[in-house]
Design a protein around this motif. Structure first.
Motif, mmCIF file in Angstrom:
data_model
loop_
_atom_site.group_PDB
_atom_site.id
_atom_site.type_symbol
_atom_site.label_atom_id
_atom_site.label_comp_id
_atom_site.label_asym_id
_atom_site.label_seq_id
_atom_site.Cartn_x
_atom_site.Cartn_y
_atom_site.Cartn_z
ATOM 1 N N PHE A 91 0.833 -1.207 0.000
ATOM 2 C CA PHE A 91 0.000 0.000 0.000
ATOM 3 C C PHE A 91 0.865 1.254 0.000
ATOM 4 O O PHE A 91 0.670 2.156 -0.812
ATOM 5 C CB PHE A 91 -0.940 -0.013 1.212
ATOM 6 N N PHE A 92 1.847 1.311 0.899
ATOM 7 C CA PHE A 92 2.686 2.500 0.985
ATOM 8 C C PHE A 92 3.610 2.640 -0.221
ATOM 9 O O PHE A 92 3.895 3.751 -0.663
ATOM 10 C CB PHE A 92 3.473 2.515 2.292
ATOM 11 N N LEU A 93 4.074 1.542 -0.782
ATOM 12 C CA LEU A 93 4.882 1.623 -1.998
ATOM 13 C C LEU A 93 4.055 2.161 -3.164
ATOM 14 O O LEU A 93 4.544 2.936 -3.983
ATOM 15 C CB LEU A 93 5.466 0.253 -2.348
ATOM 16 N N TYR A 94 2.797 1.764 -3.227
ATOM 17 C CA TYR A 94 1.905 2.257 -4.269
ATOM 18 C C TYR A 94 1.694 3.767 -4.129
ATOM 19 O O TYR A 94 1.641 4.489 -5.121
ATOM 20 C CB TYR A 94 0.569 1.512 -4.199
ATOM 21 N N LEU A 95 1.596 4.239 -2.879
ATOM 22 C CA LEU A 95 1.368 5.664 -2.645
ATOM 23 C C LEU A 95 2.548 6.531 -3.089
ATOM 24 O O LEU A 95 2.372 7.711 -3.379
ATOM 25 C CB LEU A 95 1.100 5.923 -1.159
ATOM 26 N N GLN A 96 3.739 5.971 -3.138
ATOM 27 C CA GLN A 96 4.910 6.749 -3.525
ATOM 28 C C GLN A 96 4.796 7.269 -4.951
ATOM 29 O O GLN A 96 5.408 8.273 -5.294
ATOM 30 C CB GLN A 96 6.175 5.919 -3.381
ATOM 31 N N ASN A 97 4.004 6.602 -5.780
ATOM 32 C CA ASN A 97 3.841 7.027 -7.164
ATOM 33 C C ASN A 97 2.958 8.261 -7.298
ATOM 34 O O ASN A 97 2.950 8.903 -8.333
ATOM 35 C CB ASN A 97 3.270 5.882 -8.005
ATOM 36 N N PHE A 98 2.193 8.579 -6.270
ATOM 37 C CA PHE A 98 1.289 9.725 -6.287
ATOM 38 C C PHE A 98 1.712 10.674 -5.161
ATOM 39 O O PHE A 98 1.263 10.542 -4.031
ATOM 40 C CB PHE A 98 -0.162 9.269 -6.086
ATOM 41 N N GLU A 99 2.590 11.617 -5.499
ATOM 42 C CA GLU A 99 3.230 12.442 -4.481
ATOM 43 C C GLU A 99 2.239 13.169 -3.586
ATOM 44 O O GLU A 99 2.346 13.110 -2.365
ATOM 45 C CB GLU A 99 4.194 13.456 -5.116
ATOM 46 N N LEU A 100 1.270 13.883 -4.164
ATOM 47 C CA LEU A 100 0.353 14.677 -3.352
ATOM 48 C C LEU A 100 -0.587 13.797 -2.540
ATOM 49 O O LEU A 100 -0.733 13.985 -1.329
ATOM 50 C CB LEU A 100 -0.438 15.644 -4.236
ATOM 51 N N GLU A 153 10.604 8.930 1.129
ATOM 52 C CA GLU A 153 10.747 8.570 -0.293
ATOM 53 C C GLU A 153 10.143 9.642 -1.188
ATOM 54 O O GLU A 153 10.721 10.003 -2.216
ATOM 55 C CB GLU A 153 10.083 7.218 -0.578
ATOM 56 N N ILE A 154 8.977 10.137 -0.809
ATOM 57 C CA ILE A 154 8.343 11.186 -1.615
ATOM 58 C C ILE A 154 9.183 12.456 -1.572
ATOM 59 O O ILE A 154 9.303 13.165 -2.570
ATOM 60 C CB ILE A 154 6.899 11.446 -1.121
ATOM 61 N N MET A 155 9.811 12.748 -0.428
ATOM 62 C CA MET A 155 10.635 13.949 -0.290
ATOM 63 C C MET A 155 11.885 13.888 -1.166
ATOM 64 O O MET A 155 12.474 14.926 -1.459
ATOM 65 C CB MET A 155 11.027 14.163 1.176
ATOM 66 N N ARG A 156 12.271 12.702 -1.579
ATOM 67 C CA ARG A 156 13.416 12.587 -2.488
ATOM 68 C C ARG A 156 13.080 13.157 -3.860
ATOM 69 O O ARG A 156 13.961 13.618 -4.577
ATOM 70 C CB ARG A 156 13.837 11.128 -2.631
ATOM 71 N N GLU A 157 11.803 13.104 -4.246
ATOM 72 C CA GLU A 157 11.371 13.546 -5.574
ATOM 73 C C GLU A 157 10.626 14.879 -5.555
ATOM 74 O O GLU A 157 10.490 15.510 -6.589
ATOM 75 C CB GLU A 157 10.448 12.485 -6.197
ATOM 76 N N THR A 158 10.109 15.268 -4.404
ATOM 77 C CA THR A 158 9.265 16.452 -4.282
ATOM 78 C C THR A 158 9.850 17.352 -3.196
ATOM 79 O O THR A 158 10.527 16.881 -2.296
ATOM 80 C CB THR A 158 7.828 16.033 -3.895
ATOM 81 N N ALA A 159 9.536 18.626 -3.275
ATOM 82 C CA ALA A 159 10.041 19.579 -2.277
ATOM 83 C C ALA A 159 9.570 19.177 -0.878
ATOM 84 O O ALA A 159 8.396 18.839 -0.677
ATOM 85 C CB ALA A 159 9.552 20.980 -2.600
ATOM 86 N N VAL A 160 10.484 19.233 0.075
ATOM 87 C CA VAL A 160 10.180 18.814 1.445
ATOM 88 C C VAL A 160 9.053 19.655 2.027
ATOM 89 O O VAL A 160 8.139 19.128 2.669
ATOM 90 C CB VAL A 160 11.445 18.894 2.342
ATOM 91 N N TRP A 161 9.061 20.960 1.796
ATOM 92 C CA TRP A 161 8.037 21.820 2.372
ATOM 93 C C TRP A 161 6.647 21.465 1.828
ATOM 94 O O TRP A 161 5.665 21.531 2.541
ATOM 95 C CB TRP A 161 8.353 23.298 2.133
#
Length: 180
Positions: free
Chosen positions: A29-38, A63-71
Motif C-alpha cells: 500500500f505505501f509503496l503504491y502511494l509513492q507514485n502519487f506524491e500529493l 521517499e516522496i521527499m526525495r522527488e518532491t520539495a520537502v516543504w
C-alpha cells in the motif's frame, strides 16, 4: 464490566494492527502511494499520527521527499496528519473525559484536581502536547495534554496542522540525511 470491554477492544485492535504490519499489505500500500506524491503525502501524513502506522508513513514521506520539495510534502502531510489527529480526538475524547472526571472525583485525588486547575499546568500541558504532536511519537498523549485546554476547534486544527507539518519536515530531513 465497561473497563474490561475497553481492554478487550484495545487488545483486538493491537492484534489486528500487528497482523496488518506483519503481512505485506502495508508495504504494498505505501509503496503504491509513492507514485502519487500529493495523495501519498496526504495519506502518509494521516497515518503519521498513530503508533502502529508511523514508521511506514515516515518511510513513504521520506521517499516522496526525495522527488518532491520537502516543504510541499510537509504541508500536505501535515494537513492529513491534522485530520487524523482530529479523528483520534473525536474517538478518544469522550472516553478520556469520563474517566478523568471519575478519577478526579475520588477523594484521594482531591489534591491532584487543584494541580489540573492551575494556569501553569494548562500552559505546560499545551506546550508538551504540541511537542509530542510534532515528534514521531504517538499523538494520542499529545492530544490528551492539549485536550485539557479549552480551545476552539479552529485553533486546535491550526495548531495540529502547524505542529504536524513541522514534525514531518524535521523527520523527513533527518531520515533523508541519515539514509540517503
Amino acid at each position: 464490566m465497561r473497563a474490561s470491554l475497553k481492554f478487550i477492544g484495545i487488545c483486538i485492535s493491537i492484534a489486528v494492527a500487528v497482523y496488518i504490519l506483519k503481512t505485506d499489505a502495508t508495504d504494498v500500500f505505501f509503496l503504491y502511494l509513492q507514485n502519487f506524491e500529493l495523495l501519498g503525502s496526504f495519506v502518509a501524513g494521516f497515518f503519521f499520527t498513530s503508533v502502529f502506522t508511523a514508521a511506514p508513513a515516515v518511510a513513504v514521506l521520506a521517499e516522496i521527499m526525495r522527488e518532491t520539495a520537502v516543504w510541499q510534502v510537509a504541508l500536505i502531510g501535515g494537513f492529513g496528519a491534522a485530520l487524523g489527529d482530529i479523528l483520534l480526538l473525536v474517538i478518544i475524547h469522550k472516553s478520556v473525559d469520563a474517566e478523568t472526571k471519575y478519577l478526579l472525583g475520588q477523594p484521594r485525588f482531591g489534591r491532584f484536581k487543584k494541580i489540573f486547575e492551575t494556569r501553569l499546568f494548562h500552559r505546560l500541558s499545551f506546550f508538551v502536547g504540541a511537542l509530542i504532536i510534532a515528534s514521531p511519537l504517538p499523538d494520542e498523549l499529545g492530544l490528551a495534554l492539549i485536550g485539557v485546554n479549552h480551545i476552539s476547534k479552529t485553533q486546535l486544527f491550526c495548531i495540529l496542522f502547524i505542529m504536524n507539518s513541522l514534525g514531518i519536515a524535521i523527520t523527513g530531513y533527518a531520515v533523508i540525511a541519515l539514509i540517503f
